[in-house]
Scaffold this motif. Structure first.
Motif, short mmCIF file in Angstrom:
data_model
loop_
_atom_site.label_atom_id
_atom_site.label_comp_id
_atom_site.label_asym_id
_atom_site.label_seq_id
_atom_site.Cartn_x
_atom_site.Cartn_y
_atom_site.Cartn_z
N ALA A 121 0.83 -1.21 0.00
CA ALA A 121 0.00 0.00 0.00
C ALA A 121 0.86 1.26 0.00
CB ALA A 121 -0.94 -0.01 1.20
N GLU A 122 2.00 1.21 0.70
CA GLU A 122 2.93 2.35 0.70
C GLU A 122 3.41 2.67 -0.71
OE1 GLU A 122 6.22 1.60 3.34
OE2 GLU A 122 4.90 1.46 5.09
N LYS A 123 3.44 1.65 -1.56
CA LYS A 123 3.90 1.84 -2.95
C LYS A 123 2.71 1.90 -3.91
CE LYS A 123 8.48 0.18 -2.27
NZ LYS A 123 8.84 -0.63 -1.17
N ASN A 124 1.53 2.13 -3.33
CA ASN A 124 0.28 2.24 -4.09
C ASN A 124 -0.09 0.97 -4.86
OD1 ASN A 124 -0.28 4.91 -3.27
ND2 ASN A 124 1.22 5.66 -4.77
N PHE A 125 0.15 -0.18 -4.23
CA PHE A 125 -0.23 -1.46 -4.80
C PHE A 125 -1.19 -2.17 -3.86
CE2 PHE A 125 4.18 -1.37 -6.74
CZ PHE A 125 3.74 -1.19 -8.04
N LYS A 126 -2.00 -3.02 -4.43
CA LYS A 126 -2.87 -3.89 -3.66
C LYS A 126 -3.03 -5.18 -4.44
CE LYS A 126 -7.49 -4.40 -1.84
NZ LYS A 126 -8.84 -3.91 -1.80
N VAL A 127 -2.92 -6.30 -3.76
CA VAL A 127 -3.09 -7.59 -4.44
C VAL A 127 -4.58 -7.88 -4.55
CG1 VAL A 127 -2.69 -10.08 -4.31
CG2 VAL A 127 -0.88 -8.50 -3.63
N GLN A 128 -5.01 -8.13 -5.76
CA GLN A 128 -6.38 -8.56 -6.00
C GLN A 128 -6.33 -10.07 -6.18
OE1 GLN A 128 -7.39 -6.24 -9.47
NE2 GLN A 128 -8.17 -4.58 -8.22
N PRO A 129 -6.87 -10.80 -5.20
CA PRO A 129 -6.78 -12.27 -5.28
C PRO A 129 -7.36 -12.82 -6.56
CG PRO A 129 -7.59 -11.58 -3.14
CD PRO A 129 -7.58 -10.36 -4.01
N GLY A 130 -6.70 -13.85 -7.07
CA GLY A 130 -7.17 -14.54 -8.27
C GLY A 130 -7.92 -15.79 -7.86
#
Length: 174
Positions: A153-162
């Motif tokens: 999140a600090e790097k503006n990412f979020k994992v969207q589960p597959g």
């Protein structure tokens, strides 16, 4: 001076340098350049690996999961390897057995876990015991997953589960 006292510094030295299974130089592999070439298309694991500072997570894992840190017995799998396999199982909604199969089958997942083609992949029962032990320790596992999510999140990412891939099966036509 007694024999046990004379060996004390050596014993403490061994505890510092004893490594885990499959901790090796990925460049030692003859096929490493070919693996790199064929795994570039799936960038998900490479991007996650680059975005996360694994140092603090490894430190916390080693405090909580102490398998393999004694001078006796066979080498254990790295807790970071097992944790990365847990992340794969969460991200793709896989059982431990399916996670083991995915790491065997996917070059990208194999590399994410820090393994080469020559390395053995931890079995589903090893992964299950790892998860159980860390879950019983005041939710250590979920707090480490939350730390990974926070770093992303600090790097503006979020994992969207597959979704887990469904295994194809042959059925007899009767």
């Amino acid at each position: 001076m007694s024999d046990s006292l004379a060996n004390q510094p050596f014993t403490s030295y061994l505890r510092k340098v004893k490594s885990y299974k499959n901790i090796n130089d990925p460049q030692r592999s003859f096929v490493a350049p070919f693996v790199d070439k064929h795994s570039r298309k799936n960038e998900f694991f490479a991007r996650v690996n680059k975005a996360i500072d694994w140092g603090p997570i490894t430190k916390k894992l080693k405090k909580k999961y102490t398998k393999g840190l004694t001078d006796r017995g066979a080498k254990a799998y790295s807790p970071l390897l097992l944790f990365k396999m847990h992340l794969i199982s969460e991200w793709y909604q896989l059982s431990d057995t399916q996670t083991e199969a995915m790491v065997y089958d996917s070059i990208s997942a194999l590399k994410f876990c820090g393994l080469t083609l020559e390395d053995s992949v931890p079995g589903h029962s090893t992964l299950s015991r790892f998860k159980k032990e860390l879950t019983e320790q005041n939710e250590t596992l979920s707090s480490l997953v939350a730390e990974v999510d926070a770093q992303l999140a600090e790097k503006n990412f979020k994992v969207q589960p597959g979704k887990a891939r469904t295994d194809a099966k042959l059925a007899s036509i009767s």
